[in-house]
Design an enzyme around this catalytic site. Structure first.
Site, PDB file in Angstrom:
ATOM      1  N   GLU A 186     -11.570   4.027  -0.956  1.00 15.21           N
ATOM      2  CA  GLU A 186     -11.971   4.325   0.423  1.00 15.21           C
ATOM      3  C   GLU A 186     -12.843   5.579   0.507  1.00 15.21           C
ATOM      4  O   GLU A 186     -12.549   6.602  -0.097  1.00 15.21           O
ATOM      5  CB  GLU A 186     -10.734   4.494   1.330  1.00 15.21           C
ATOM      6  CG  GLU A 186      -9.646   5.398   0.799  1.00 15.21           C
ATOM      7  CD  GLU A 186      -8.574   4.638   0.059  1.00 15.21           C
ATOM      8  OE1 GLU A 186      -8.854   3.563  -0.496  1.00 15.21           O
ATOM      9  OE2 GLU A 186      -7.445   5.123   0.002  1.00 15.21           O
ATOM     10  N   LYS A 194       2.616   3.500  -5.693  1.00 15.23           N
ATOM     11  CA  LYS A 194       2.074   2.463  -6.602  1.00 15.23           C
ATOM     12  C   LYS A 194       3.093   1.977  -7.624  1.00 15.23           C
ATOM     13  O   LYS A 194       3.030   0.840  -8.054  1.00 15.23           O
ATOM     14  CB  LYS A 194       0.804   2.979  -7.285  1.00 15.23           C
ATOM     15  CG  LYS A 194      -0.226   3.519  -6.290  1.00 15.23           C
ATOM     16  CD  LYS A 194      -0.432   2.593  -5.086  1.00 15.23           C
ATOM     17  CE  LYS A 194      -1.083   3.317  -3.909  1.00 15.23           C
ATOM     18  NZ  LYS A 194      -1.031   2.531  -2.665  1.00 15.23           N
ATOM     19  N   ASP A 251      -3.302  -3.093  -2.444  1.00 21.49           N
ATOM     20  CA  ASP A 251      -4.362  -2.096  -2.476  1.00 21.49           C
ATOM     21  C   ASP A 251      -4.255  -1.262  -3.756  1.00 21.49           C
ATOM     22  O   ASP A 251      -3.181  -1.178  -4.370  1.00 21.49           O
ATOM     23  CB  ASP A 251      -4.264  -1.170  -1.247  1.00 21.49           C
ATOM     24  CG  ASP A 251      -5.484  -0.270  -1.110  1.00 21.49           C
ATOM     25  OD1 ASP A 251      -5.356   0.817  -0.520  1.00 21.49           O
ATOM     26  OD2 ASP A 251      -6.568  -0.643  -1.610  1.00 21.49           O
ATOM     27  N   ASN A 252      -5.354  -0.652  -4.161  1.00 21.32           N
ATOM     28  CA  ASN A 252      -5.368   0.370  -5.224  1.00 21.32           C
ATOM     29  C   ASN A 252      -4.978  -0.126  -6.619  1.00 21.32           C
ATOM     30  O   ASN A 252      -4.413   0.639  -7.416  1.00 21.32           O
ATOM     31  CB  ASN A 252      -4.428   1.526  -4.862  1.00 21.32           C
ATOM     32  CG  ASN A 252      -4.652   2.045  -3.478  1.00 21.32           C
ATOM     33  OD1 ASN A 252      -3.777   1.951  -2.622  1.00 21.32           O
ATOM     34  ND2 ASN A 252      -5.846   2.585  -3.232  1.00 21.32           N
ATOM     35  N   ASP A 293       0.830  -1.210   0.000  1.00 24.52           N
ATOM     36  CA  ASP A 293       0.000   0.000   0.000  1.00 24.52           C
ATOM     37  C   ASP A 293       0.861   1.255   0.000  1.00 24.52           C
ATOM     38  O   ASP A 293       0.452   2.303   0.490  1.00 24.52           O
ATOM     39  CB  ASP A 293      -0.932  -0.017   1.221  1.00 24.52           C
ATOM     40  CG  ASP A 293      -2.080   0.960   1.082  1.00 24.52           C
ATOM     41  OD1 ASP A 293      -2.675   1.327   2.113  1.00 24.52           O
ATOM     42  OD2 ASP A 293      -2.372   1.390  -0.059  1.00 24.52           O
TER      43      ASP A 293
END
Ligand SMILES: CCCNc1ncnc2c1ncn2[C@@H]1O[C@H](/C=C/CNC(=O)c2cc(-c3ccc(F)cc3)cc(O)c2O)[C@H](C)[C@H]1O
Ligand SMILES: [Mg+2]
Length: 214
Positions: free
Chosen positions: A199, A144, A169-170, A141
């Site tokens: 989120e 990126k 994540d993401n 996380d």
């Protein structure tokens, strides 16, 4: 010289959460970031997916890349068995300081080792410094564009074993295209996408769960 967003998040925890109660810390952050000001915590919707993966894997050795305010750090650590440990890497000293306070408020200092430093520098040192053989679960996380290089570094350092789960994540927003391409097309991984939302918003996002096959 006003406060920073992480400082305001910590204040919300100290005001609304009960010391020693990780669930109340998670809820205090979610309530603040949903109703007062957005922040890049994995959040409550994707957080439930993280919970289910942690409960399924039952990890004893967890690595988190990118602590920020320790929302996911606390959320994951609260589900770990008594002898399990979570190492979290955060290279921004201001965020690390806030994260330590959030972890302390949750009462999880004994389960969580926050290392202040960059993943690229610390991943090669984890075996020696912390007596780690391999990780059971890794939560990505951080920046990126670092997911892929750090995954390759983890492979090179022998920190993955057949069955190690990488949870990222993401993968949609902001997106991690090179990482997704790698784990979805490599023979060394069995990858699965969990559709969700960014989120505290209705924007599309999701988590990628990739099992290292060795
Ligand atoms: C040496 C560098 C690598 N090594 C490193 N080693 C150690 N620590 C590292 C490393 N690289 C970074 N960190 C730390 O991790 C944290 C960084 C977290 C980054 N997260 C995002 O950017 C994001 C954005 C959005 C988003 C979505 C939609 C929007 F509109 C806006 C934002 C949503 C999300 O859920 C997101 O997680 C922390 C801030 C930073 O200091
Ligand atoms: Mg994130």
């Amino acid at each position: 010289t006003g406060s920073t967003r992480p400082q305001r998040i910590l204040r919300a925890v100290q005001k609304n959460a009960t010391r020693g109660d990780p669930c109340s810390v998670v809820k205090a952050i979610d309530d603040y970031c949903r109703h007062k000001e957005w922040a890049m915590n994995v959040g409550d919707e994707k957080g439930c997916i993280v919970d289910s993966v942690v409960s399924e894997v039952k990890p004893t050795a967890v690595l988190e890349l990118g602590t920020y305010c320790a929302y996911s750090t606390v959320r994951i650590a609260s589900l770990l068995s008594p002898n399990a440990k979570l190492i979290t890497l955060e290279f921004n000293s201001d965020y690390a300081a806030i994260a330590r306070e959030v972890i302390a408020w949750a009462g999880l200092q004994d389960k969580i080792q926050l290392v202040e430093g960059a993943s690229g520098e610390w991943i090669p040192r984890l075996k020696e410094e912390f007596g780690i053989e391999t990780f059971d679960l890794i939560f990505l996380d951080h920046w990126k564009d670092r997911y892929l290089p750090d995954t390759k570094l983890l492979e090179k350092c022998g920190l993955l074993r057949p069955g190690t789960v990488l949870l990222a994540d993401n993968v949609i927003c902001p997106g991690t295209p090179d990482y997704l391409d790698y784990v979805r097309n490599s023979q060394q991984y069995k990858s699965k996408f969990f559709k969700s939302h960014l989120e505290y918003t209705q924007e599309e996002d999701g988590l990628e769960k990739s099992v290292f096959l060795g």
